[in-house]
Scaffold this motif. Structure first.
Motif, mmCIF file in Angstrom:
data_model
loop_
_atom_site.group_PDB
_atom_site.id
_atom_site.type_symbol
_atom_site.label_atom_id
_atom_site.label_comp_id
_atom_site.label_asym_id
_atom_site.label_seq_id
_atom_site.Cartn_x
_atom_site.Cartn_y
_atom_site.Cartn_z
ATOM 1 N N VAL A 186 0.836 -1.202 0.000
ATOM 2 C CA VAL A 186 0.000 0.000 0.000
ATOM 3 C C VAL A 186 0.871 1.251 0.000
ATOM 4 C CG1 VAL A 186 -1.637 1.349 1.359
ATOM 5 C CG2 VAL A 186 -1.990 -1.101 1.066
ATOM 6 N N GLN A 187 1.904 1.258 0.828
ATOM 7 C CA GLN A 187 2.819 2.403 0.863
ATOM 8 C C GLN A 187 3.496 2.602 -0.493
ATOM 9 O OE1 GLN A 187 1.751 4.105 3.723
ATOM 10 N NE2 GLN A 187 3.899 4.661 3.903
ATOM 11 N N ARG A 188 3.896 1.501 -1.119
ATOM 12 C CA ARG A 188 4.553 1.579 -2.422
ATOM 13 C C ARG A 188 3.577 2.027 -3.509
ATOM 14 N NH1 ARG A 188 6.018 -3.466 -2.789
ATOM 15 N NH2 ARG A 188 7.792 -3.132 -1.407
ATOM 16 N N LEU A 189 2.324 1.646 -3.373
ATOM 17 C CA LEU A 189 1.322 1.998 -4.373
ATOM 18 C C LEU A 189 0.994 3.485 -4.363
ATOM 19 C CD1 LEU A 189 -0.854 0.944 -6.441
ATOM 20 C CD2 LEU A 189 -2.400 0.747 -4.482
ATOM 21 N N LEU A 190 0.915 4.065 -3.175
ATOM 22 C CA LEU A 190 0.419 5.431 -3.051
ATOM 23 C C LEU A 190 1.511 6.497 -2.997
ATOM 24 C CD1 LEU A 190 -2.412 4.881 -0.403
ATOM 25 C CD2 LEU A 190 -2.660 5.142 -2.875
ATOM 26 N N PHE A 191 2.700 6.142 -2.485
ATOM 27 C CA PHE A 191 3.693 7.163 -2.183
ATOM 28 C C PHE A 191 5.037 6.840 -2.837
ATOM 29 C CE2 PHE A 191 0.838 6.721 1.534
ATOM 30 C CZ PHE A 191 0.210 7.960 1.460
ATOM 31 N N PRO A 192 5.948 7.827 -2.859
ATOM 32 C CA PRO A 192 7.309 7.554 -3.343
ATOM 33 C C PRO A 192 7.973 6.449 -2.539
ATOM 34 C CG PRO A 192 6.926 9.917 -3.206
ATOM 35 C CD PRO A 192 5.742 9.260 -2.563
ATOM 36 N N ALA A 193 9.009 5.837 -3.133
ATOM 37 C CA ALA A 193 9.625 4.640 -2.547
ATOM 38 C C ALA A 193 10.094 4.849 -1.113
ATOM 39 C CB ALA A 193 10.785 4.189 -3.424
ATOM 40 N N ALA A 194 10.624 6.025 -0.808
ATOM 41 C CA ALA A 194 11.163 6.267 0.535
ATOM 42 C C ALA A 194 10.110 6.112 1.619
ATOM 43 C CB ALA A 194 11.778 7.664 0.601
ATOM 44 N N TYR A 195 8.848 6.343 1.287
ATOM 45 C CA TYR A 195 7.781 6.275 2.284
ATOM 46 C C TYR A 195 7.459 4.838 2.692
ATOM 47 C CZ TYR A 195 6.843 11.251 1.803
ATOM 48 O OH TYR A 195 6.955 12.613 1.831
ATOM 49 N N GLY A 196 8.071 3.862 2.005
ATOM 50 C CA GLY A 196 7.889 2.468 2.400
ATOM 51 C C GLY A 196 8.457 2.169 3.772
ATOM 52 N N GLU A 197 9.295 3.061 4.296
ATOM 53 C CA GLU A 197 9.837 2.876 5.642
ATOM 54 C C GLU A 197 8.756 2.824 6.711
ATOM 55 O OE1 GLU A 197 12.931 5.473 6.840
ATOM 56 O OE2 GLU A 197 14.063 5.303 4.968
ATOM 57 N N ALA A 198 7.604 3.375 6.406
ATOM 58 C CA ALA A 198 6.527 3.451 7.412
ATOM 59 C C ALA A 198 5.573 2.262 7.343
ATOM 60 C CB ALA A 198 5.750 4.746 7.247
ATOM 61 N N ALA A 199 5.930 1.219 6.592
ATOM 62 C CA ALA A 199 5.022 0.067 6.456
ATOM 63 C C ALA A 199 4.741 -0.591 7.798
ATOM 64 C CB ALA A 199 5.605 -0.947 5.469
ATOM 65 N N GLY A 200 5.777 -0.729 8.635
ATOM 66 C CA GLY A 200 5.574 -1.333 9.957
ATOM 67 C C GLY A 200 4.633 -0.518 10.814
ATOM 68 N N GLU A 201 4.778 0.797 10.764
ATOM 69 C CA GLU A 201 3.873 1.673 11.509
ATOM 70 C C GLU A 201 2.442 1.565 10.989
ATOM 71 O OE1 GLU A 201 6.851 2.411 10.632
ATOM 72 O OE2 GLU A 201 7.916 3.448 12.244
ATOM 73 N N LEU A 202 2.298 1.416 9.668
ATOM 74 C CA LEU A 202 0.955 1.308 9.094
ATOM 75 C C LEU A 202 0.229 0.078 9.625
ATOM 76 C CD1 LEU A 202 -1.300 2.137 7.182
ATOM 77 C CD2 LEU A 202 -0.058 1.016 5.309
ATOM 78 N N ARG A 203 0.946 -1.027 9.777
ATOM 79 C CA ARG A 203 0.314 -2.255 10.283
ATOM 80 C C ARG A 203 -0.298 -2.032 11.656
ATOM 81 N NH1 ARG A 203 1.630 -7.112 7.853
ATOM 82 N NH2 ARG A 203 1.313 -8.193 9.824
ATOM 83 N N LEU A 204 0.380 -1.262 12.491
ATOM 84 C CA LEU A 204 -0.148 -0.963 13.824
ATOM 85 C C LEU A 204 -1.223 0.115 13.780
ATOM 86 C CD1 LEU A 204 3.240 -0.915 15.768
ATOM 87 C CD2 LEU A 204 1.438 -2.632 15.998
ATOM 88 N N LEU A 205 -0.975 1.155 12.985
ATOM 89 C CA LEU A 205 -1.895 2.297 12.952
ATOM 90 C C LEU A 205 -3.274 1.913 12.434
ATOM 91 C CD1 LEU A 205 0.414 5.169 11.638
ATOM 92 C CD2 LEU A 205 -0.712 5.056 13.864
ATOM 93 N N VAL A 206 -3.330 1.056 11.426
ATOM 94 C CA VAL A 206 -4.624 0.746 10.834
ATOM 95 C C VAL A 206 -5.527 0.031 11.841
ATOM 96 C CG1 VAL A 206 -3.998 -1.499 9.836
ATOM 97 C CG2 VAL A 206 -5.710 -0.070 8.700
ATOM 98 N N TRP A 207 -4.919 -0.777 12.714
ATOM 99 C CA TRP A 207 -5.710 -1.432 13.758
ATOM 100 C C TRP A 207 -6.062 -0.454 14.870
ATOM 101 C CZ3 TRP A 207 -8.287 -5.562 12.854
ATOM 102 C CH2 TRP A 207 -7.810 -6.515 11.960
ATOM 103 N N GLY A 208 -5.112 0.422 15.223
ATOM 104 C CA GLY A 208 -5.404 1.409 16.256
ATOM 105 C C GLY A 208 -6.510 2.363 15.839
ATOM 106 N N MET A 209 -6.439 2.850 14.604
ATOM 107 C CA MET A 209 -7.474 3.757 14.113
ATOM 108 C C MET A 209 -8.832 3.066 14.020
ATOM 109 S SD MET A 209 -6.386 6.860 13.490
ATOM 110 C CE MET A 209 -4.821 7.751 13.361
ATOM 111 N N SER A 210 -8.826 1.777 13.723
ATOM 112 C CA SER A 210 -10.092 1.035 13.704
ATOM 113 C C SER A 210 -10.690 0.950 15.101
ATOM 114 C CB SER A 210 -9.872 -0.372 13.135
ATOM 115 O OG SER A 210 -9.569 -0.311 11.767
ATOM 116 N N GLY A 211 -9.808 0.809 16.099
ATOM 117 C CA GLY A 211 -10.293 0.858 17.478
ATOM 118 C C GLY A 211 -10.890 2.201 17.813
ATOM 119 N N TYR A 212 -10.238 3.281 17.342
ATOM 120 C CA TYR A 212 -10.808 4.620 17.500
ATOM 121 C C TYR A 212 -12.198 4.687 16.878
ATOM 122 C CZ TYR A 212 -6.169 6.658 18.634
ATOM 123 O OH TYR A 212 -4.971 6.988 19.205
ATOM 124 N N SER A 213 -12.311 4.153 15.663
ATOM 125 C CA SER A 213 -13.581 4.233 14.933
ATOM 126 C C SER A 213 -14.698 3.526 15.684
ATOM 127 C CB SER A 213 -13.418 3.611 13.539
ATOM 128 O OG SER A 213 -14.623 3.677 12.824
#
Length: 490
Positions: free
Chosen positions: A326-353
């Motif tokens: 997903v990071q590679r699809l939407l953003f420049p290659a360097a932003y792939g560094e945040a893939a690990g954070e995305l795995r956690l954030l998407v679940w955390g934000m779902s808890g918020y929702s």
């Protein structure tokens, strides 16, 4: 009556399309900026945008509600208090919006230095400081259009705002302007939208509208609580970014904040999509509450919680399973560094929702204090966890704090729904849902495509795997989904 129903149906479709357009435009701006400005600048843009969004959303939602509800109640009577309600709305807008604008404009240096630990952001904060005042006045006009059922005009304002904001912000970035000028595009777009709203309200003024010289209808009972609630909800969404900004001290950390901001943006998709659930259920539960139909409320809230959890797990499992892609699809290659954070954030934000959805259920059943308590739980947990984890692990610490806070909010919300409204979810259903999530995780690890077409194929396969598990186990049936769309008869 048929004409009224048709008008409301068309208006609902118009508003739905406008909200979707606004959402897509917002994501388009951020995706474009990751390609036009350095990661550090993008991180600063996201932080300032989220900070100003807190008072903006509080003001626009509270004032829209405060104007629309009493005016709507007079619609069939010919709107005798039309002008008086608008005058009161503008006075409130000037007071609240003006106060916030003064704080941001005069206090920009203090906010930048002490709240964000970055004095260089003072100019950016000052640039957006006037927006709360503009938004407050704009909300009075939007609330007026909503009350007099001019939904197409209301939708037109949303679309116009999204188009001008996107054009001006992306245009400023493309021409090489700095952060303050880029955010100035947001300020100018809000001014243009406010000017258009004045024209729309003038054109749509009802012939029967009165001057409102006599006593005005009271505002909604929980306008004050709504203001605090909305502030808490929007603060919850921005808290991790503010914490990160406070601990950003090096150029590398500034870039890391930019990468994290992109993951934070993607993780908000389930949260944003679930807003529609709140909009649909609020009037229905309020109507059932007025009828004192406890059994019907219990059935409806149980179905809402079940389908909400199903949708959140569906979107989050796919997003987490394909985080690098997903990071590679939407953003420049360097932003792939945040893939690990995305795995956690998407679940955390779902808890918020899920927490916010439950809070709106309690708001609609006149239990606003409990709604505020639910929002306070993840706020406190994320704050505490963030102050411990961010200094040690920086972006991964912030993402972990969000995941912990989201989990705490979700658990407390499900317990509150079960004890207060009898909306308990079956353990068997939860096990089936967990099995579907596990299947997606297993499938996601079997293939790591790099080309964008194949990334889309992987996303489709993960979605199909989750839905197949749901169908086979009958965790959620089509009949349950259809039931939520039905409006209960009195």
């Amino acid at each position: 009556m048929a004409t009224d129903a048709s008008e409301l149906s068309k208006g609902g479709l118009s508003l739905g399309f406008a909200k979707l357009f606004f959402l897509i435009a917002g994501y388009a701006v951020s995706i474009a900026l990751t390609r036009l400005v350095p990661p550090g600048t993008f991180g600063d843009y996201t932080v300032v945008s989220q900070i100003i969004a807190i008072p903006n959303m509080v003001l626009i939602q509270t004032l829209l509600f405060a104007v629309s509800r009493p005016m709507s109640a007079e619609f069939d009577a010919g709107l005798p208090s039309y002008d008086g309600l608008r005058r009161r709305g503008f006075r409130l807008a000037a007071g609240l919006g003006g106060l916030v604008a003064v704080v941001f404009i005069l206090g920009a240096d203090l906010l930048a230095e002490y709240a964000l630990k970055d004095p260089a952001l003072a100019g950016a904060l000052r640039m957006v400081g006037i927006i709360p005042l503009i938004y407050a006045a704009y909300a009075v006009n939007v609330g007026t259009l909503n009350a007099i059922r001019k939904f197409q005009f209301q939708a037109g304002l949303d679309i116009f705002m999204a188009m001008t904001k996107t054009t001006l912000i992306v245009g400023a970035a493309a021409m090489g302007f700095g952060l303050a000028e880029i955010l100035g595009g947001f300020t100018f777009a809000s001014l243009l939208a406010f000017a258009l709203s004045i024209l729309f309200v003038a054109r749509c003024r009802p012939r029967t509208a009165g001057g409102g010289a006599g006593p005005l209808p009271a505002m909604a009972e929980f306008t004050g609580l709504l203001l605090v609630f909305t502030a808490g909800v929007n603060l919850l969404q921005a808290l991790d970014l503010v914490l990160l900004k406070q601990f950003t001290t090096t150029a590398a950390q500034k870039d890391a904040l930019g990468f994290y901001s992109s993951a934070n943006l993607v993780a908000r998709v389930p949260y944003s999509m679930m807003n529609a659930v709140s909009l649909v259920m609020f009037p229905l539960i309020a109507s059932l509450q007025a009828q004192s139909d406890r059994a019907q409320i219990e059935r409806y809230v149980t179905a809402t919680a079940k389908v909400s959890l199903f949708l959140l797990c569906f979107m989050s499992s796919v997003g987490a399973g394909a985080a690098p892609e997903v990071q590679r699809l939407l953003f420049p290659a360097a932003y792939g560094e945040a893939a690990g954070e995305l795995r956690l954030l998407v679940w955390g934000m779902s808890g918020y929702s899920l927490t916010v959805t439950a809070a709106w259920i309690f708001n609609s059943s006149r239990r606003s204090q409990l709604a505020l308590l639910l929002i306070a739980v993840p706020l406190v947990v994320v704050s505490a966890a963030g102050f411990v984890l961010v200094p040690q692990s920086f972006t991964s610490g912030a993402a972990t704090a969000v995941a912990i806070g989201g989990a705490a909010g979700a658990i407390v919300s499900l317990v509150a729904l079960a004890r207060s409204l009898g909306a308990a979810l079956s353990p068997v259903f939860l096990v089936k849902l967990l099995a579907a999530v596990a299947l997606v995780e297993v499938v996601s690890r079997t293939w790591a495509p790099t080309s964008k077409p194949l990334i889309l194929v992987k996303l489709a396969l993960l979605a199909a795997a989750f839905l197949a598990a749901i169908v086979v186990t009958r965790a959620v049936t089509p009949a349950e989904l259809r039931e939520l769309r039905k409006k209960r008869a009195p």
